[in-house]
Each structure stands twice: as C-alpha cells, then as structure tokens.
Enzyme design. Sequence first.
Site, PDB file in Angstrom:
ATOM      1  N   ASP A  67       8.168   3.363   4.534  1.00  0.00           N
ATOM      2  CA  ASP A  67       7.274   3.351   5.600  1.00  0.00           C
ATOM      3  C   ASP A  67       6.652   1.563   5.548  1.00  0.00           C
ATOM      4  O   ASP A  67       7.276   0.903   4.929  1.00  0.00           O
ATOM      5  CB  ASP A  67       5.624   3.856   4.915  1.00  0.00           C
ATOM      6  N   ASP A 136      -4.314  10.439  -3.586  1.00  0.00           N
ATOM      7  CA  ASP A 136      -4.567  11.500  -3.112  1.00  0.00           C
ATOM      8  C   ASP A 136      -3.375  12.522  -2.919  1.00  0.00           C
ATOM      9  O   ASP A 136      -3.202  13.629  -2.042  1.00  0.00           O
ATOM     10  CB  ASP A 136      -5.256  11.398  -1.583  1.00  0.00           C
ATOM     11  N   HIS A 138      -0.382  11.661  -1.679  1.00  0.00           N
ATOM     12  CA  HIS A 138       0.754  11.139  -0.598  1.00  0.00           C
ATOM     13  C   HIS A 138       1.879  10.672  -1.262  1.00  0.00           C
ATOM     14  O   HIS A 138       1.916  10.292  -2.312  1.00  0.00           O
ATOM     15  CB  HIS A 138       0.225  10.354   0.220  1.00  0.00           C
ATOM     16  N   GLU A 143      -0.136  11.648   4.211  1.00  0.00           N
ATOM     17  CA  GLU A 143      -1.397  11.966   3.661  1.00  0.00           C
ATOM     18  C   GLU A 143      -1.759  13.449   3.561  1.00  0.00           C
ATOM     19  O   GLU A 143      -1.018  14.254   4.378  1.00  0.00           O
ATOM     20  CB  GLU A 143      -2.640  11.195   4.465  1.00  0.00           C
TER      21      GLU A 143
HETATM   22  P1  PGA Z   1       0.547   2.401  -5.962  1.00  0.00           P
HETATM   23  O1  PGA Z   1       0.829   3.352  -4.762  1.00  0.00           O
HETATM   24  O2  PGA Z   1       2.339   2.455  -6.431  1.00  0.00           O
HETATM   25  O3  PGA Z   1       0.297   1.016  -5.393  1.00  0.00           O
HETATM   26  O4  PGA Z   1      -0.288   3.064  -6.796  1.00  0.00           O
HETATM   27  C1  PGA Z   1       1.400   4.440  -4.659  1.00  0.00           C
HETATM   28  C2  PGA Z   1       1.501   5.025  -3.597  1.00  0.00           C
HETATM   29  O5  PGA Z   1       0.498   4.942  -2.641  1.00  0.00           O
HETATM   30  O6  PGA Z   1       2.517   5.709  -3.073  1.00  0.00           O
END
Ligand code: PGA
Length: 264
Positions: A67, A136, A138, A143
């Site tokens: 992404d 959450d 994702h 999302e």
């Molecule tokens: P993080 O994010 O590694 O900073 O916890 C994970 C994500 O949002 O996929």
Amino acid sequence: MEVIIKPTAGDASLIAAKLIARQIRHKPTSVLGLATGNTPLDTYRHLVKMHQGEGLDFSRVTTFNLDEYVGLAPDHPASYHSFMWEYLFKHVNIKPLQVNIPNGLAKNIPEHCREYEDKIRACGGIDIQLLGIGGDGHIGFNEPCSSLSSRTRIKTLTRRTIQDNSTFFDSAEQVPLHVLTMGIGTIMDSRSCVLLAFGTRKAEIVAKMVEGPISAMVPASALQWHEKTTVLIDEEASGKLTRKDYYQWVYQNKPAWQTAEIES
Ligand code: PGA
C-alpha cells in the site's frame, strides 16, 4: 493457518526473515509482497544482516508493496516508498526497477491500480506475502467491511488507523485520508503469507483473526481460507487465543523436517 508463538517479537521476526530468505535461496527470482509499519522492522533488519553477512542475493528478486498513501510524493519522509528504501532496499542489492510500490501521486488512480494488478500477474504472482495486522483487523489497508475479494484500489482510512499511524507524521491531521492498497483478493492470490503481530494491543484482534468467524468486519480473518498462511506472534499477542496450548503442542511435535523448513 499455522500459528507459531515465540517468546519475543525478535524471535518471531527472525523466523519471518528466515522464511523469506529460504524463499529467495530456493528461487532467486522470487516475487516478494512487502509490508510497512512498526511490525516488520526487525524482519527487515535480519534480512539486511543476511545480505551483508551471508550474501543473501536480492539482485533477481521483484517486490510489490501492499500500500501507499494517496497524495504523498515518493520522497515524502512518511511515504511507504521512503520507509522501504530506509529500512530495506538501500541496504541490499535489489534493482530499483524491480521494486514496485503503488504511486500515491497517480493521476488516474483506477488505471494505476489495474496496472499494479497486471504487473503482479505478469511477474508470475507473489511467492510470499509479508503482512502486519491493524488493531481493527486490516491487512494492507483493507479496513473493516472491505470486500473479501477486493483488488488493488483506493480506500478511506478509519479514524482509528489514522490515529495509529500518526506516529509516523507530526500530527494525526497530516495523515492522508486516502490510500492505495492491494485488495484482500490480491493478498489471497499469493502463494504463501506470513503475518506478524506483536504486543498485548494486538492480542484481541489476533484471536478474532485466527479463531473468529471469517468476516469482512475482520478482514484478516479471510486468511483462514488461504492455503498457506503462517501467523507468527509473540507471547503477548497470543494472550486471547483459546487454543494456544494446541498451537504450541503442534509446533513442539512437528516432524524434524518441518521444523527445519521454518527455523533453518
Ligand atoms: P503496525 O501496523 O505494524 O505499525 O502495528 C500494522 C498494520 O497497520 O498493518
């Protein structure tokens, strides 16, 4: 889904790096799917060390990142282009033309996303996809309520993700609202997935992903349907799993050749 629980994030990250290195050694032209965020940082450190110390060769490897933020130039310090060059690419012998990251400045976003999908296909598909998981649920920036068969496209971040990711910016107001992300369908097409999650703040969502129903409300739960996904977590992130004993039992009692495939 295979769930591997290691004492620390460092131990789990070393296994992730070994799985990626093994893939590259087995097929020097491997196509890697890569992730950003805090979670994969140690994995990238290990891969850099393996390149510098053991000659792990990235010269024929192709990469596709999950992404990127819409509206950020590649050289913006918080862009995922900058992240990947800072933590991995500039330290290994990957060819810049073989690095693919969605372009947050693409003029025609639907066309750019279609081309991204086409390019993944033209390269033969992703051999191993590294993933984190958002609080959450994702994966990539898919999302909750993302279609479980979605492809690369534009998405709008939740308020929670904006807050979570604000640590990479001066303030939450600076986090772009929109992102380009591989879809869940894109991720599901990869031949194998390695998902990392660390710390107590991920424990609840890890349990939902592994043991909850498959639901667009927890996009990562789609991986229950994936043929070859390894979930690598630390003790803290395993705290809400009801079948933790069983996952540990399975790991302890693997045939030696299977353990070697993971740990060597
Ligand atoms: P993080 O994010 O590694 O900073 O916890 C994970 C994500 O949002 O996929």
